[in-house]
Every structure is written in C-alpha cells, then in structure tokens.
Design an enzyme around this catalytic site. Structure first.
Site, PDB file in Angstrom:
ATOM      1  CB  SER A  10     -56.111   7.445  46.398  1.00  0.00           C
ATOM      2  OG  SER A  10     -55.783   6.429  47.322  1.00  0.00           O
ATOM      3  CE1 TYR A  41     -56.013   8.736  43.109  1.00  0.00           C
ATOM      4  CE2 TYR A  41     -53.674   8.832  43.671  1.00  0.00           C
ATOM      5  CZ  TYR A  41     -54.876   9.473  43.464  1.00  0.00           C
ATOM      6  OH  TYR A  41     -54.939  10.835  43.594  1.00  0.00           O
ATOM      7  CB  CYS A  72     -49.892   7.629  46.709  1.00  0.00           C
ATOM      8  SG  CYS A  72     -50.764   6.450  45.683  1.00  0.00           S
ATOM      9  CG  ASN A  73     -46.206   2.618  48.183  1.00  0.00           C
ATOM     10  OD1 ASN A  73     -45.037   2.309  48.331  1.00  0.00           O
ATOM     11  ND2 ASN A  73     -46.967   2.959  49.216  1.00  0.00           N
ATOM     12  CB  CYS A 180     -50.749   0.265  49.763  1.00  0.00           C
ATOM     13  SG  CYS A 180     -52.209   1.328  49.814  1.00  0.00           S
ATOM     14  CB  THR A 181     -49.486   5.399  52.167  1.00  0.00           C
ATOM     15  OG1 THR A 181     -50.424   5.767  51.147  1.00  0.00           O
ATOM     16  CG2 THR A 181     -48.082   5.698  51.697  1.00  0.00           C
ATOM     17  CG  HIS A 182     -55.120   3.799  51.876  1.00  0.00           C
ATOM     18  ND1 HIS A 182     -54.607   4.573  50.875  1.00  0.00           N
ATOM     19  CD2 HIS A 182     -56.340   4.325  52.182  1.00  0.00           C
ATOM     20  CE1 HIS A 182     -55.483   5.526  50.568  1.00  0.00           C
ATOM     21  NE2 HIS A 182     -56.538   5.401  51.345  1.00  0.00           N
TER      22      HIS A 182
END
Ligand code: DGL
Length: 256
Positions: A10, A41, A72-73, A180-182
């Site tokens: 996202s 997301y 993205c998890n 979360c990848t962010h």
C-alpha cells in the site's frame, strides 16, 4: 517472457523487502507497484483487500512478472490463500510477522506491532497460539494509523502516535516484532521510545524465500549484470523519488 520480480504494497513499506531482495539478487529486474491510492490497507475489509490485490496481481502479470511478492503483512494475512487458489500457476511469496523467529530467539516479553487488520487476523491468531507459552509472552498491539502517517511522511504524527502506543511498555518488553512493512522504515523512531529492545523484521526472510522459490523453479536470471528497478506509484511521482532516496539511505546504513 516473464522476467521480473513483482512486488506490491500500500505504498513505500515494501521498500524494506525490495532492499533485502537487491542485496541477495542485484542482477534481477524488479517491478514494484505502490498502491498509495488505497493506503492504508490496515483499516479495510478482507473483501476490499482481495479486490485490490487481485487488480494489482493482474497488472503485475501483464508487466511480465515471474513471481509476485506480497510485500505487505495486511494483504498477505487477508488474501494470500485466495490469490493462490485464483492463480494456481503463479508463484506468490507473502509477508507474515516474524513471530516464530522471535520465539526461536528466546525473547521473553515481546510486542507484536501491526496494522488494525493484521492484529485481528486469523493467521496472526494462529501464530500467536503456536509461539507463545509461559516463557514467551507476545502482546498484540495495533499500530492504528501509523502506516498512513509513514506514507504521508508526517514525522510529528509518527512520534506522537509511537509515544501513545508504545511508551506504556517501557521497561516491560525486551523485543518488538515488526508486523507491517511500513514500520521497518521507522526503526530509529521506535527505538527512541523503547530503547535497547531487539527488533524482529521479517524482510530478510521474505527475500531469502523469493530466492529459494526462483532457484527451485529454475527461474533465476542467468545474467550477472545489474538489474533494473522500476517503481510505479498510483498516487504521486513524488513518492517514487522519495522511495529511491529511502533505498539509497538504507544502502548507506548497511555500509556503516
Ligand atoms: N505495509 C503494509 C503491511 O505490511 C500495509 C500498511 C497499511 O496500508 O495499513 O501491513
């Protein structure tokens, strides 16, 4: 001929995975679809996430991707199994929080920080059931709007939210799992609120799984020339420029 490694998220979160992929396979070509338009997301439903993910998968296949990395998890926990059923010939690699790695590392008191969706997801509930016991406690914490603030580069908002969410655990936990990848892009800020804890980031594990899948399926690129990295953002070209800056910054941190 399908040649590229496709990724989607996202927005900029997938950069943490792209960076690890580039370390292992600098000669591969990459196409990274950043869906900032639908960010975040984490507050969407399973059916919304499936619809969005399916549209992106179609685009990545048209772009000639030989494997699709769900960087993205949230999208992975929501719809990876449905995507595998819908596209049985496509190789998918997903991202799930590194809960097992944390368990194997014998961390005693950990926080799992993930998006509102991932926090409540069935997959995460299953993993928590498997990898927590009397000696391994994992506190399941929602990062609320954090991924959106990271996407917006709202530094003040990020710091305030981190203090609100994490400071109650100061001195009470020894590690934090990035769900979360962010969040991999704000490790420094997390450590400012909870100093001296261990961070578990699954990005390297995802990259190794991609290598393994390509090798197993004889899809690794034979040329050793450096590959091409294409980033597409469906909201703003500015985020693409920022993404290349973040990647360079990650490289410099690796050198030190
Ligand atoms: N980066 C994504 C993840 O790993 C999604 C964040 C969001 O858009 O809520 O979950």
């Amino acid at each position: 001929m399908n040649q590229k490694i496709g990724l989607f998220d996202s927005g900029i979160g997938g950069l943490s995975i792209l960076h690890e992929l580039l370390k292992i396979m600098p000669n591969e070509d990459y196409y990274y679809y950043q869906d900032t338009f639908h960010n975040p997301y984490g507050n969407k439903s399973e059916s919304e996430l499936l619809k969005i993910s399916q549209e992106i998968v179609e685009i990545l296949l048209k772009k000639g991707c030989k494997i699709i990395v769900i960087a993205c998890n949230t999208a992975t926990t929501a719809c990876m199994s449905q995507l595998r059923e819908l596209y049985p010939d496509v190789i998918f690699v997903g991202t799930v929080p590194a809960i097992k790695v944390c368990y194997d590392y014998h961390s005693n008191h950990s926080i799992l920080l993930s998006t509102p969706y991932t926090t409540k997801s069935k997959r995460v509930q299953e993993l928590l059931e498997l990898y927590t016991d009397d000696n391994h406690e994992i506190i399941n914490v929602s990062g609320e709007d954090l991924a959106h603030l990271i996407e917006e580069d709202d530094k003040e908002g990020i710091n305030q939210l981190l203090i609100k969410i994490l400071s109650p655990y100061l001195g009470k936990v020894d590690s934090l799992i990035m769900g979360c990848t962010h969040y991999s892009l704000i490790k420094k800020e997390i450590l400012e609120v909870l100093p001296a804890i261990q961070l578990f980031d699954g990005s390297n594990g995802v990259a190794r799984e991609v290598f393994h899948q390509l090798e197993k399926n004889h899809l690794l690129k034979s040329s050793l020339e450096p590959g091409k990295v294409e980033i597409y953002n469906n909201k703003s070209n500015y985020i693409i420029d920022r993404s290349y800056e973040i990647l360079n910054h990650m490289d410099n941190e690796d050198i030190q």
